[in-house]
Scaffold this active site. Structure first.
Site, PDB file in Angstrom:
ATOM      1  N   LYS A 276      49.165  34.099  40.098  1.00 11.60           N
ATOM      2  CA  LYS A 276      47.784  34.487  40.545  1.00 11.60           C
ATOM      3  C   LYS A 276      46.952  33.305  40.927  1.00 11.60           C
ATOM      4  O   LYS A 276      46.310  33.549  42.013  1.00 11.60           O
ATOM      5  CB  LYS A 276      47.218  35.645  39.762  1.00 11.60           C
ATOM      6  CG  LYS A 276      45.929  36.094  39.996  1.00 11.60           C
ATOM      7  CD  LYS A 276      45.521  37.480  39.373  1.00 11.60           C
ATOM      8  CE  LYS A 276      45.140  37.189  38.148  1.00 11.60           C
ATOM      9  NZ  LYS A 276      43.990  36.787  37.836  1.00 11.60           N
TER      10      LYS A 276
ATOM     11  N   GLY B  95      37.426  37.305  38.879  1.00  8.48           N
ATOM     12  CA  GLY B  95      36.682  36.460  38.228  1.00  8.48           C
ATOM     13  C   GLY B  95      37.185  35.061  39.136  1.00  8.48           C
ATOM     14  O   GLY B  95      36.088  34.268  39.485  1.00  8.48           O
TER      15      GLY B  95
ATOM     16  N   ARG C 245      30.621  40.449  34.122  1.00 10.72           N
ATOM     17  CA  ARG C 245      31.371  39.548  33.515  1.00 10.72           C
ATOM     18  C   ARG C 245      30.246  38.296  33.955  1.00 10.72           C
ATOM     19  O   ARG C 245      29.534  38.090  34.720  1.00 10.72           O
ATOM     20  CB  ARG C 245      32.396  38.937  34.120  1.00 10.72           C
ATOM     21  CG  ARG C 245      33.569  40.168  33.825  1.00 10.72           C
ATOM     22  CD  ARG C 245      34.703  39.956  34.237  1.00 10.72           C
ATOM     23  NE  ARG C 245      35.512  38.752  34.017  1.00 10.72           N
ATOM     24  CZ  ARG C 245      36.656  38.199  34.300  1.00 10.72           C
ATOM     25  NH1 ARG C 245      37.278  39.037  35.166  1.00 10.72           N
ATOM     26  NH2 ARG C 245      37.085  37.160  33.679  1.00 10.72           N
TER      27      ARG C 245
ATOM     28  N   GLN D 282      38.382  28.366  35.392  1.00 13.15           N
ATOM     29  CA  GLN D 282      37.394  28.747  36.500  1.00 13.15           C
ATOM     30  C   GLN D 282      35.982  27.855  36.552  1.00 13.15           C
ATOM     31  O   GLN D 282      35.807  27.486  37.674  1.00 13.15           O
ATOM     32  CB  GLN D 282      37.314  30.349  36.263  1.00 13.15           C
ATOM     33  CG  GLN D 282      38.468  31.163  36.455  1.00 13.15           C
ATOM     34  CD  GLN D 282      38.030  32.718  36.235  1.00 13.15           C
ATOM     35  OE1 GLN D 282      36.862  33.226  35.786  1.00 13.15           O
ATOM     36  NE2 GLN D 282      39.034  33.623  36.548  1.00 13.15           N
TER      37      GLN D 282
ATOM     38  N   ASP E  17      45.606  34.415  28.871  1.00  8.68           N
ATOM     39  CA  ASP E  17      46.012  35.801  29.497  1.00  8.68           C
ATOM     40  C   ASP E  17      47.160  36.472  28.969  1.00  8.68           C
ATOM     41  O   ASP E  17      47.355  37.693  29.254  1.00  8.68           O
ATOM     42  CB  ASP E  17      46.229  35.534  31.026  1.00  8.68           C
ATOM     43  CG  ASP E  17      44.945  35.129  31.855  1.00  8.68           C
ATOM     44  OD1 ASP E  17      43.785  35.376  31.166  1.00  8.68           O
ATOM     45  OD2 ASP E  17      45.180  34.693  33.017  1.00  8.68           O
TER      46      ASP E  17
ATOM     47  N   LYS F 104      36.923  39.200  29.725  1.00  4.45           N
ATOM     48  CA  LYS F 104      37.900  39.091  30.642  1.00  4.45           C
ATOM     49  C   LYS F 104      37.490  40.352  31.475  1.00  4.45           C
ATOM     50  O   LYS F 104      36.641  41.159  31.260  1.00  4.45           O
ATOM     51  CB  LYS F 104      39.298  39.212  30.123  1.00  4.45           C
ATOM     52  CG  LYS F 104      39.310  37.876  29.633  1.00  4.45           C
ATOM     53  CD  LYS F 104      39.627  36.479  30.503  1.00  4.45           C
ATOM     54  CE  LYS F 104      39.894  35.333  29.794  1.00  4.45           C
ATOM     55  NZ  LYS F 104      39.617  34.307  31.052  1.00  4.45           N
TER      56      LYS F 104
ATOM     57  N   ARG G 290      39.210  42.372  25.591  1.00  5.24           N
ATOM     58  CA  ARG G 290      40.585  42.736  25.578  1.00  5.24           C
ATOM     59  C   ARG G 290      40.804  42.629  24.001  1.00  5.24           C
ATOM     60  O   ARG G 290      41.816  43.065  23.447  1.00  5.24           O
ATOM     61  CB  ARG G 290      41.528  41.517  26.257  1.00  5.24           C
ATOM     62  CG  ARG G 290      41.482  41.661  27.637  1.00  5.24           C
ATOM     63  CD  ARG G 290      42.544  40.697  28.277  1.00  5.24           C
ATOM     64  NE  ARG G 290      42.381  41.127  29.689  1.00  5.24           N
ATOM     65  CZ  ARG G 290      42.527  40.293  30.843  1.00  5.24           C
ATOM     66  NH1 ARG G 290      43.165  39.010  30.512  1.00  5.24           N
ATOM     67  NH2 ARG G 290      42.995  40.854  31.787  1.00  5.24           N
TER      68      ARG G 290
ATOM     69  N   ARG H  77      46.133  43.907  32.690  1.00  6.11           N
ATOM     70  CA  ARG H  77      46.969  43.277  31.403  1.00  6.11           C
ATOM     71  C   ARG H  77      46.860  44.301  30.447  1.00  6.11           C
ATOM     72  O   ARG H  77      48.171  44.168  29.719  1.00  6.11           O
ATOM     73  CB  ARG H  77      46.350  41.874  31.010  1.00  6.11           C
ATOM     74  CG  ARG H  77      46.565  40.862  32.246  1.00  6.11           C
ATOM     75  CD  ARG H  77      46.780  39.538  31.848  1.00  6.11           C
ATOM     76  NE  ARG H  77      46.365  38.616  33.002  1.00  6.11           N
ATOM     77  CZ  ARG H  77      47.281  38.420  33.991  1.00  6.11           C
ATOM     78  NH1 ARG H  77      48.375  38.639  34.136  1.00  6.11           N
ATOM     79  NH2 ARG H  77      46.841  37.583  34.908  1.00  6.11           N
TER      80      ARG H  77
END
Ligand code: S3P
Length: 449
Positions: free
Chosen positions: A39, A112, A141, A188, A336, A363, A367, A409
């Protein structure tokens, strides 16, 4: 011995329930499989292709919802991107500094990476006005992590809650270079600043507290950017103004997607799986190290380099797992994969501790809370920590109703947990998997024997 039953039920509101009912005994996972394209690399190949001169050809692009969002945004900015498919996607770049002003809001969907990386490019394009938004998850976010350093470079960005949440409006400017010391190890953030620096005269440097994935650095160099890396200080410097040229990019399989099968193969007795063509960039292989610490039987075969990224076939055989502690600099290298690592820990002897992972709370969902709640519904012993989880393994799981919270996920991690549970597990909103892994359920069916 009966077979596993895997059923996908589409609801009236088009969300999907995935029901997984393993047999009482005799399930094992076998086969040689491939996972969709990485990704992170897919986003970057599209974006850099769009701002390069000439044509970029991409093989193996992830056809998930997230890269589709990136493609749609960069089409609206003027790049010609062919229909997305895994064989070959072509991008006719418009050259750096040449974005057209889009006639509508740029929609990053759930992604994101799309929003944060694109912001660096938009903010540094003088004379154009842009608006960006995303789905309800992305609109909650934090964007301040990229807005603040961009503002230090002179960017003009407005948004909700003191310019920290999308929708955001950007008036492109000629920016000033900075040396940004990022408080978080985030690819990022790093990539956003580097992309802003690409179109800014002078040297822009980002220093991060621990090394995050370096796909931007590798690909920027390949496209012709001037970049220097100081690995002693985790710093990257980009010199603005270089022209990028279209490239041939071959996207390896996503190790974050492979991780589901590696854990599945490790925890389901009698399994023997090979996941071929997986990217094993050292900034992403924390999951392999964590699983090895837990006693997983994992082998890298046929290691090679493909288009600037290390690639291998990964074999996993089931084995008894033991607990471990995961904290510190390894966290950005498996961030991740923590939801699926939590599933591995549920089936490991002893108490696994995961710390320094507060980033998980921002995220696609929180999570930490969501994994703890959903696994506990199945009978696991997971305690939330502010920055991670404490997981005591060894209690058998019982199938029940769980919810992905629209996080891809989480949907896939719970599906793997369901393979080792007694009875049927129903995963609500399982369609979320399509963000990064559109054919997850068909591969699951293929390997269950
Ligand atoms: C990504 C960086 C990571 C990761 C995300 C993809 C990227 O996010 O969690 O799935 O492609 O740069 P952060 O930079 O927020 O850690």
């Amino acid at each position: 011995m009966s077979a596993i039953v895997i059923t996908l039920e589409t609801q009236a509101n088009s969300s999907e329930h995935l029901i997984i009912h393993p047999p009482l005994t005799g399930l094992s996972l076998q086969g040689i499989i491939r996972v969709p394209g990485d990704k992170s690399i897919s986003h970057r190949a599209l974006m850099l292709g769009a701002i390069a001169e000439g044509e970029t050809q991409i093989q193996g692009l992830l056809l998930g919802e997230d890269p589709r969002s990136t493609a749609a945004c960069f089409r609206a900015l003027g790049a010609e991107i062919s229909e997305l498919n895994t064989e070959l996607v072509t991008v006719k770049g418009i050259g750096l500094g040449n974005f057209q002003e889009p006639i509508d809001v740029l929609d990053a969907g759930n992604s994101g990476t799309t929003m944060r990386l694109m912001l660096g490019l938009l903010a540094s394009h003088p004379g154009r006005f842009f608006t960006v938004t995303g789905d309800s998850s992305l609109r909650s976010r934090p964007m301040s992590r990229v807005v603040k350093p961009l503002q230090q470079m002179g960017a003009q960005i407005w948004g909700r809650k003191g310019n920290t949440l999308a929708p955001l409006a950007i008036q492109g400017q000629a920016l000033q270079p900075i040396h940004y010391h990022s408080p978080i190890a985030s690819a990022q953030v790093k990539s956003c600043i580097l992309l802003a620096g690409l179109n800014t005269e002078g040297e822009t440097t980002v220093t991060e507290p621990a090394l995050s994935r370096d796909h931007s650095e590798r690909m920027l160099r390949a496209y012709g950017a001037r970049l220097s890396i100081n690995s002693d200080t985790n710093s990257v410097t980009i010199t603005g103004g270089a022209k990028l040229y279209g490239q041939k990019v071959i996207v390896p399989g996503d190790i974050s997607s492979a991780a589901f099968w590696l854990v599945a193969g490790a925890i389901v007795p009698g399994s023997n799986l090979v996941v071929e063509n997986v990217g094993v960039n050292p900034t992403r292989t924390g999951i392999l190290e964590a699983l090895e610490l837990m006693g997983a039987d994992i082998q890298l075969e046929n290691q090679r380099e493909v288009a600037g990224e290390p690639v291998a076939d990964i074999r996993v055989r089931s084995s008894g797992l033991k607990s471990c502690t995961i904290a510190g600099d390894i966290i950005p290298r498996l961030i991740d994969e923590i939801p699926i690592l939590a599933v591995a820990a549920v089936f490991a002897q002893g108490t696994t501790i995961i710390r320094d992972a507060e980033e998980l709370r921002v995220k696609e969902s929180d999570r930490i809370t969501v994994m703890a709640q959903q696994l506990n519904k199945m009978g696991a012993k997971v305690t939330e920590l502010p920055d991670g989880m404490e997981i005591t393994g060894g209690t058998p799981l019982i199938g029940t109703q769980v919810d992905s919270h629209t996080d891809h996920r989480i949907a896939m991690s719970l599906s793997i947990a369901a393979l080792n549970a007694t009875g049927a597990t129903t995963i609500y909103r399982a369609e979320a998997a399509a963000i990064s892994y559109p054919n997850f359920t068909s591969t699951l069916r293929e390997i269950c024997q």
